[in-house]
Motif scaffolding. Structure first.
Motif, PDB file in Angstrom:
ATOM      1  N   THR A  29       0.826  -1.203   0.000  1.00  0.00           N
ATOM      2  CA  THR A  29       0.000   0.000   0.000  1.00  0.00           C
ATOM      3  C   THR A  29       0.864   1.257   0.000  1.00  0.00           C
ATOM      4  OG1 THR A  29      -1.742  -1.176   1.216  1.00  0.00           O
ATOM      5  CG2 THR A  29      -1.832   1.240   1.211  1.00  0.00           C
ATOM      6  N   GLY A 118      -7.744   3.713   2.831  1.00  0.00           N
ATOM      7  CA  GLY A 118      -7.145   3.035   1.692  1.00  0.00           C
ATOM      8  C   GLY A 118      -6.254   1.868   2.065  1.00  0.00           C
ATOM      9  N   LEU A 176      -7.497   5.173  -1.909  1.00  0.00           N
ATOM     10  CA  LEU A 176      -6.144   5.625  -1.571  1.00  0.00           C
ATOM     11  C   LEU A 176      -5.681   6.701  -2.540  1.00  0.00           C
ATOM     12  CD1 LEU A 176      -3.574   5.125   0.197  1.00  0.00           C
ATOM     13  CD2 LEU A 176      -2.848   3.510  -1.575  1.00  0.00           C
TER      14      LEU A 176
END
Length: 288
Positions: A29, A118, A176
């Motif tokens: 991420t 996110g 995100l």
């Protein structure tokens, strides 16, 4: 005053370090978020795409003004979005020293919340439902602005599309992206409007005239620091709150507001309801 011995302090420090250390899914991420920073910087130099991204972030900015106005008992007359001029929220009443900084700080807070969400698929679903409410209010206040309608319908379509892809995993990365873009735009906008050059019509200039204690550039620096703190807080909250692996998130997402047709889908999935609300609102617009 409580005293912490070295052993207790080391335990606290080790626990904090563990919480802030990203696992494999969180590292992915963070890498994606870093790539987004580069992609967004490029998008801002592409004519049509920069116009669309600016319109979205301006929407968060103006909506934050409107929400602050409602919370301070103002009457919202209209919201206009313009990627070149920056948009305008017309209101009467309210508390100016709250509503003026709310544009920058509110949109930065929204971006930080989206960044944190996110990190997790289910949190991204909840964030999108909140965005749906935000869209409906924006459509009501900007019902005469066709740019706003085009933006909201386009964003709603993307949310529905990504909700349906790969058990909503794509939705997480979309949320995100929007969060990173919103926070980056706030940082750039504060620097451009209040620090790099003095804009007499900026929120900071109006705030400086009301307060009288600091010039607009000083307020710009203060707001920039707060915006940086929100950005960092979004990442930290994401790291601490969402430690589930990708497989764990997929399992949980299949049983929480699942997309129609997925393994855990239910007839009460919210996507048709969201679409129905948007279509109803659009029909009202066309018939009025």
């Amino acid at each position: 005053m409580p005293y912490l011995d070295d052993q207790t302090f080391n335990l606290y420090a080790r626990d904090v370090s563990t919480q802030l250390t990203p696992n494999a899914t969180q590292r992915t991420t963070l890498i994606v978020a870093g790539c987004y920073v580069v992609v967004i910087a490029i998008l801002w130099h592409v004519p049509v795409l920069s116009w669309i991204s600016a319109l979205l972030t301006v929407g968060f900015h103006e909506m934050s003004h409107a929400i602050a106005g409602i919370l301070t008992c103002a009457t919202i007359h209209s919201v206009e979005l313009d990627p070149d001029e920056g948009g305008e929220t017309r209101m009467s009443g309210g508390i100016s020293w709250i509503t003026l900084p709310a544009g920058y700080l509110g949109s930065s807070l929204i971006g930080a919340a989206l960044i944190a969400c996110g990190f997790d698929t289910n949190a991204s679903k909840i964030a999108c439902l909140a965005l749906g409410v935000f869209f409906l209010f924006t459509l009501w206040w900007a019902r005469r602005n066709w740019l706003t309608w085009a933006l909201i319908l386009g964003m709603s379509g993307l949310i529905v599309l990504f909700w349906l892809v790969a058990d909503s995993v794509a939705l997480r990365f979309f949320v995100l992206f929007v969060g990173v873009m919103s926070d980056l735009y706030v940082l750039w906008d504060v620097i451009d409007d209040t620090i790099a050059r003095k804009v007499n019509s900026s929120d900071a200039s109006a705030f400086a005239r009301i307060c009288g204690c600091f010039p607009s550039r000083v307020w710009g620096v203060i707001w920039l620091i707060i915006a940086f703190m929100f950005f960092a807080a979004g990442v930290i909250v994401g790291l601490v709150a969402f430690k589930e692996s990708a497989s764990e998130q997929k399992t949980e997402a299949a049983n929480f507001l699942p997309a129609p047709g997925s393994s855990g889908a239910m007839a009460s999935a919210p996507i048709p309801s969201v679409l129905l609300m948007i279509v109803t609102a659009l029909s009202w617009k066309l018939l009025s």
